[in-house]
Design a protein around this motif. Sequence first.
Motif, PDB file in Angstrom:
ATOM      1  N   GLU B  60     166.439  31.977  96.628  1.00 47.89           N
ATOM      2  CA  GLU B  60     167.434  31.146  97.311  1.00 47.89           C
ATOM      3  C   GLU B  60     168.093  31.879  98.473  1.00 47.89           C
ATOM      4  O   GLU B  60     168.690  31.249  99.340  1.00 47.89           O
ATOM      5  CB  GLU B  60     168.483  30.687  96.289  1.00 47.89           C
ATOM      6  N   ASP B  61     167.977  33.185  98.515  1.00 49.50           N
ATOM      7  CA  ASP B  61     168.643  33.983  99.548  1.00 49.50           C
ATOM      8  C   ASP B  61     167.727  34.332 100.718  1.00 49.50           C
ATOM      9  O   ASP B  61     168.121  35.093 101.598  1.00 49.50           O
ATOM     10  CB  ASP B  61     169.147  35.305  98.942  1.00 49.50           C
ATOM     11  N   CYS B  62     166.512  33.798 100.712  1.00 47.23           N
ATOM     12  CA  CYS B  62     165.538  34.323 101.677  1.00 47.23           C
ATOM     13  C   CYS B  62     165.571  33.626 103.037  1.00 47.23           C
ATOM     14  O   CYS B  62     164.773  33.945 103.905  1.00 47.23           O
ATOM     15  CB  CYS B  62     164.130  34.309 101.086  1.00 47.23           C
ATOM     16  N   ASP B  64     168.135  33.407 105.298  1.00 52.58           N
ATOM     17  CA  ASP B  64     169.068  33.916 106.321  1.00 52.58           C
ATOM     18  C   ASP B  64     168.315  34.351 107.567  1.00 52.58           C
ATOM     19  O   ASP B  64     167.379  35.154 107.481  1.00 52.58           O
ATOM     20  CB  ASP B  64     169.858  35.118 105.768  1.00 52.58           C
TER      21      ASP B  64
END
Lengths: 345, 345
Positions: B60-62, B64
């Motif tokens: 989910e953080d990829c 940015d």
Amino acid sequence: MKKAKIAILGITGAVGQEMLNVIAERQVPYAELKLFASKRSAGKKINFQGQDLIIEELTEDCFDGIDIVLSALDDDIARRFLPIAVKAGCIVIDNSSIYRLDDNVPLVVPEINASDIQNHEGIIANPNCSTIIGLVAVAALHRHTPIQSMIVATYQAVSGAGVAGTNELQTQIKELLDGGQPTINAFQHQIAYNLIPQIGGINEAGDTSEELKLQNEGRKILHHPDLQVICTCVRVPVMRSHSEAITLFFEENLSREEVIALLKEAPGVRYIDDPNQNAYPMPLDSSNQDLVYVGRVREQKIGNQTAITLWCCGDQVRKGAATNAVQIVESIVVEKALPTKPRLQ
Amino acid sequence: MKKAKIAILGITGAVGQEMLNVIAERQVPYAELKLFASKRSAGKKINFQGQDLIIEELTEDCFDGIDIVLSALDDDIARRFLPIAVKAGCIVIDNSSIYRLDDNVPLVVPEINASDIQNHEGIIANPNCSTIIGLVAVAALHRHTPIQSMIVATYQAVSGAGVAGTNELQTQIKELLDGGQPTINAFQHQIAYNLIPQIGGINEAGDTSEELKLQNEGRKILHHPDLQVICTCVRVPVMRSHSEAITLFFEENLSREEVIALLKEAPGVRYIDDPNQNAYPMPLDSSNQDLVYVGRVREQKIGNQTAITLWCCGDQVRKGAATNAVQIVESIVVEKALPTKPRLQ
């Protein structure tokens, strides 16, 4: 009728061989069975029901004493020999395309128009394979409510090109697995892992000869001179069952439920349509079968009309050729050999 | 626009891999290219234009710093991750089916409706493969004279089920050659030497999900809410090009000559129709190509109407998925990247 002397012409081809198989399976009564082929195959033996039958050379003199001729000859050879067989007094059931549209030659699918047989003048024609399969699938519907038009896309097996066709697919698959180039002889292009949208020659209007057969033969078999057929015929890398996606427009709208009810009772048809079991007609299942498998029946609105779409598969060598021809023989020699369900008038 | 940071999600699948190939071939400009897949593949290297790209785990953080996301994720995973990408400010081009019919998601075939892209709210959907191929074949005709209805039979390659689909056909062929039983996983039944008339689930009316896509997506892409499509979708033992037999009815009759002239100029189309050379579209020839091959154009009378029938083939992995998605990226990042021929309004 007394037991007939039956001859098969072209016994070494896929259809000729299958005619012999079907005669055995259906226990067609005969007084004598003679097998003919070209000089190359004369003298070879075929074991049939425990006895050796010897293949004889097809010559102009070979029809004496024969009652019924089952011909699986190619067009050119049929054109030469079949008139001689008729002159010799034989009844000829011909699988070639040359006499199919002649006015004095009945063109017969026994489930549909067996009564046409009685008008023969020596030759009864066996229809084209994709015509037989498609018409068996829709004839019971047409009998209920006349079909106005059919839009058909075919998926035709390599067996339509005979033993050479099935051999070519198998050989190409092996050649490609071995990293080689596929040998192309029986078809215009590689058929392994490919589709060829051409069966027969192409005319000025862009239609192939195969695409014109379903309309021309269908009009004759269904006694429906106004039948309109749009057909796209495609060769597929499948061994011996033809499949067809058919969209039908009727003179009056039929519902999906009515169509399904009619198909369940249709002569020559096996209705298979169970989505919960992923069950529908497939060429692999209908191979080596005599029934035409029909399913995927759907009803769709197009403007004010209701179209019915269905999917059918049938063994090209059997019901598409050999079985249909042997059924014609049965309807000549065997009382009540045919389905007793109502047929087209 | 400054050079974009582009991410491909689902890089280990057939479509993800092909997206990467197409970006290289078409020299799509980018500032950075990131590849994501499941944890299982994270850390693996892919050599791309001389440098090793390392596959990262999709989390989910990829997202940015990513400008454009090309998603080849399956429906379930797309549903989870793509809204997160949009929230992170990415423009997402999604090859799954989940957003295609959403009113605020443009559904785009760049040759047809590139101008719809500007209405996006973060997600632009890539249409179904057989929809793209069929619509590219007919869009130029529709632009000239609106299509009323289309009757379509598809011949769909095993690549539609991804790498698992192409592997399964190859494995079954080998298993059968070795005299064994074919292993069935990717499809409902054996596909080698067979046809499967089911792609997707079947509803109460008997339609498969695949069969409904061409009408539903076609209406949206062509801006033609009344388009009527009857479609039969069939899986065939062909590796990666889908083929379609299409019969068209127009609001006003078009002649064969008019249709051929339009197809010769149609964006995204290669017109092939030379019976004397046995030349027409075939899946083998259109594989690894970006154009949709169209031919076998014929004109037929059905009642008072003139129907046009044609045959088309297109690479399912490329124009049917990866190339179309990359073309959408181009239309965002590259000035004049799209064909300059008139498009639908």
